[in-house]
Enzyme design. Structure first.
Site, mmCIF file in Angstrom:
data_model
loop_
_atom_site.group_PDB
_atom_site.id
_atom_site.type_symbol
_atom_site.label_atom_id
_atom_site.label_comp_id
_atom_site.label_asym_id
_atom_site.label_seq_id
_atom_site.Cartn_x
_atom_site.Cartn_y
_atom_site.Cartn_z
ATOM 1 N N LYS A 118 3.362 47.674 -3.672
ATOM 2 C CA LYS A 118 2.392 46.992 -2.988
ATOM 3 C C LYS A 118 1.269 47.910 -2.609
ATOM 4 O O LYS A 118 1.472 48.923 -2.534
ATOM 5 C CB LYS A 118 2.949 46.500 -1.527
ATOM 6 C CG LYS A 118 3.328 47.366 -0.739
ATOM 7 C CD LYS A 118 2.194 47.835 0.381
ATOM 8 C CE LYS A 118 1.128 46.800 0.873
ATOM 9 N NZ LYS A 118 0.119 47.341 1.560
ATOM 10 N N THR A 142 -7.270 40.973 13.115
ATOM 11 C CA THR A 142 -7.772 39.734 14.035
ATOM 12 C C THR A 142 -7.204 38.385 13.796
ATOM 13 O O THR A 142 -6.688 38.202 12.659
ATOM 14 C CB THR A 142 -9.075 39.901 14.669
ATOM 15 O OG1 THR A 142 -9.860 39.837 13.402
ATOM 16 C CG2 THR A 142 -9.524 41.176 15.339
ATOM 17 N N THR A 178 -1.086 54.627 -3.792
ATOM 18 C CA THR A 178 -0.240 53.435 -3.483
ATOM 19 C C THR A 178 0.116 53.594 -1.884
ATOM 20 O O THR A 178 0.439 54.696 -1.327
ATOM 21 C CB THR A 178 1.132 53.346 -4.278
ATOM 22 O OG1 THR A 178 0.783 54.063 -5.670
ATOM 23 C CG2 THR A 178 1.817 52.035 -4.394
ATOM 24 N N THR A 230 1.114 42.814 1.474
ATOM 25 C CA THR A 230 0.413 42.452 2.820
ATOM 26 C C THR A 230 -0.755 41.616 2.400
ATOM 27 O O THR A 230 -0.715 40.579 2.303
ATOM 28 C CB THR A 230 -0.076 43.837 3.434
ATOM 29 O OG1 THR A 230 -0.512 44.656 2.696
ATOM 30 C CG2 THR A 230 1.160 44.606 3.992
#
Lengths: 386, 386
Positions: free
Chosen positions: A171, A386, A182, A146
């Site tokens: 990730k 946003t 995590t 991400t």
């Protein structure tokens, strides 16, 4: 090679279109066996995302054949409709692979409170099934990013039995959590192991790695660590060795996450020694790791040990205030609760900072890891959705 | 008029030279009686600064004649030598006023872990004694500022008995704490009240004001709230009215602190309703108030209600995940744990933000206050001691 380093696994990572950036966002890991033993640990947050609820059920029988993961949406706080989406995702993977849906774990990461665009996701899953390859581990690791700036993988091989391997991808550069650091981790091995052994191994490994990382004190709704064994090596390792290998890849991933934590400029090791118990040491370490004022000070290269003591003082751990010692990067700036060596001797210019807190109350010791609090962290998290 | 609004009090504020800026840094408040009844509440941090340890002892008999306060140094984590410094400060005040040292409370604020320059401080105390005046309350309020951008004072008069007054001054724009928000507050009244009544009043007032403010989750080593009654009005108010007036000035100061919190751009009211108990409501409110990710999102005007739920989920409060409702500025963005009205309807442009969390588990309700997490906060706290 990530999760496909061990024999018996295939993986894929594709760009389904869940991310506005168009970067890869759907990963698939398949265990071709012969074994399908699996285990996992999950967030302790009582608000659990739909994929966590689903995967806990799927794991109840100690077996998993596949794990499908998506970035670009957490599918958390989405109600019964969100759970149905997760179920449909598992069914779609199962249909593509000729499995039952209960053999498929689902993991999601991204914004909370938003439904996933299912047409987009399922089309991506179809492509991931088609792309599955014994060399697909790195693609899968890429697709679960991400805000991670790099993909995170780790591989270890048995030193006693050549050819037995543990691989992992993870990730997590945000929401590293107090009790399970995590976001998403998949660990694979070609060792032979039953579900109970895997369960003990993944719990122990998480306990001493991810659960001792607390980047920003915020516990995710989606944290999942899965361990899958194909048994394709035909070798049963001693349990201690298997657990050790799993802990090694988990520790490697945890350090990669700390090095990539949002906006961070420091990786901070808080070692608590002289504790009366492991739980005391953990409570003290976490309290220090969560102190925003200290984390800001360290960002500013300020050896503000008073903020360490103030954080220790909020705990219930056994200690006497006038016996606390604190060292920063080897300089004992606090002795017996009062000023020690000159704070100007402390050099905080490197990324790595070591803080040692001696409670003088026992013999237990452990290290909790965190990051500094920076304007970069504020920026990434105020602009994230946003 | 601050602490000298009630009859029977004098105060002063002088620049002793503790602050490099040369701004006022020593304050003195004297109760000329006829009563010297007093009470106080203190930080729950187990690491307590020397002035806190001293003042707890001085208050043991329910009497105080004077309070000396300094900014420019917290005298915390300074060991026995630091305690001797506090003792010497009280002795110096006592000698100047013809009191016993045990009649003098001491409060300090500033950097932790550094000894105070006693010659400078005591010379300032001497000047403060000389400057004492019935109009000195504002000077005293000015002298306790650290990173506060404005002095904070409040005054309320009895509506039932004209001429009976409660006055207060406070400082605190940093380290607003989870269990006692204020750094330093002195409340005065000319009502007649015994120490036991004052003790109940100051505890109740703090419980519903300062203890429900959590600006940055960091609990100070020096937090002190003192309440002194001169009895100079000759009037004994009903206890409920006195407690109410004390709570009003405390609430006023708490709101001023929130409005002036370091680097903040938002004042956030988190109202928890439908709680099974007051403690459940408080735990949920504080958990939301401390969530760095949410606080960053609100800085970015992002109605990220998923982060509210993630924070609620870390508590032990009674609730069912699929029954939680969340509103932001009147828009119910989460209904029954899932998306409600469109988040784009939420307008977060004003400083004030109202978040309502309905646990649907009981009838208790309360509000916890916090601020957003900003790059300004990071800047002020990474550069504070340098």
């Amino acid at each position: 090679m990530s999760v496909t380093a061990p024999k018996g696994f295939r993986a894929a990572g594709v760009a389904a279109g869940l991310k506005p950036s168009g970067r890869p966002d759907v990963a698939l890991v398949v265990n071709d066996g012969p074994s399908d033993a699996a285990a996992g640990v999950f967030t302790r947050n009582r608000i659990q995302a739909a994929p966590v609820l689903w995967t806990r059920q799927a794991l109840a029988d100690g077996r998993l054949r596949a794990v499908v993961l998506n970035s670009g949406g957490a599918n958390a706080c989405t109600g019964p409709a969100g759970f149905a989406d997760t179920h449909a995702t598992a069914e779609h993977v199962a249909a593509g692979l000729g499995l039952g849906a209960g053999d498929v774990a689902v993991c999601s990461t991204g914004l909370i409170g938003v439904r996933l665009p299912m047409d987009t996701l399922l089309a991506g899953v179809t492509r991931a099934v088609a792309d599955l390859a014994g060399t697909g581990g790195d693609d899968a690791a890429e697709a679960i990013r991400t805000t991670d700036t790099v993909a995170k993988t780790a591989v270890r091989s048995s030193t006693t039995t050549p050819g037995v391997t543990v691989g992992a991808m993870g990730k997590g550069a945000a929401m590293l959590a107090p009790s399970l650091a995590t976001m998403l981790v998949v660990v694979t091995t070609d060792a032979v192991a039953d579900a109970a052994t895997l369960d003990r191994a993944v719990r122990q490994a998480s306990r001493v790695t991810f659960e001792r990382v607390d980047s920003d004190g915020c516990l995710s709704t989606n944290d999942t660590v899965l361990l899958l064994a194909s048994g394709a090596s035909g070798v049963t390792l001693p349990e201690a060795e298997l657990t050790g290998l799993v802990a090694e890849v988990c520790d490697d991933l945890a350090q990669q996450m700390l090095g990539d934590a949002e906006g961070s400029t420091k990786t901070i090791a808080i070692t608590v020694t002289g504790a009366a118990s492991e739980s005391d040491a953990l409570e003290v370490g976490r309290s220090v790791a969560r102190n925003n004022l200290l984390k800001c000070a360290l960002y500013g290269k300020d050896p503000n040990w008073g903020r360490v003591l103030a954080a220790v003082g909020t705990t219930q751990a056994a200690f006497e205030p006038d016996q606390l010692d604190v060292s920063m990067n080897g300089v004992q700036v606090c002795r017996a609760g009062a000023p020690g060596e000159d704070r100007d001797l402390v050099d905080l210019s490197d990324r790595r900072i070591d803080i040692l807190v001696d409670l003088h109350a026992g013999a237990e010791e452990l290290t909790v890891w965190t990051n500094d609090l920076t304007d970069g962290y504020v920026y990434e998290n105020s602009a994230y959705s946003t």
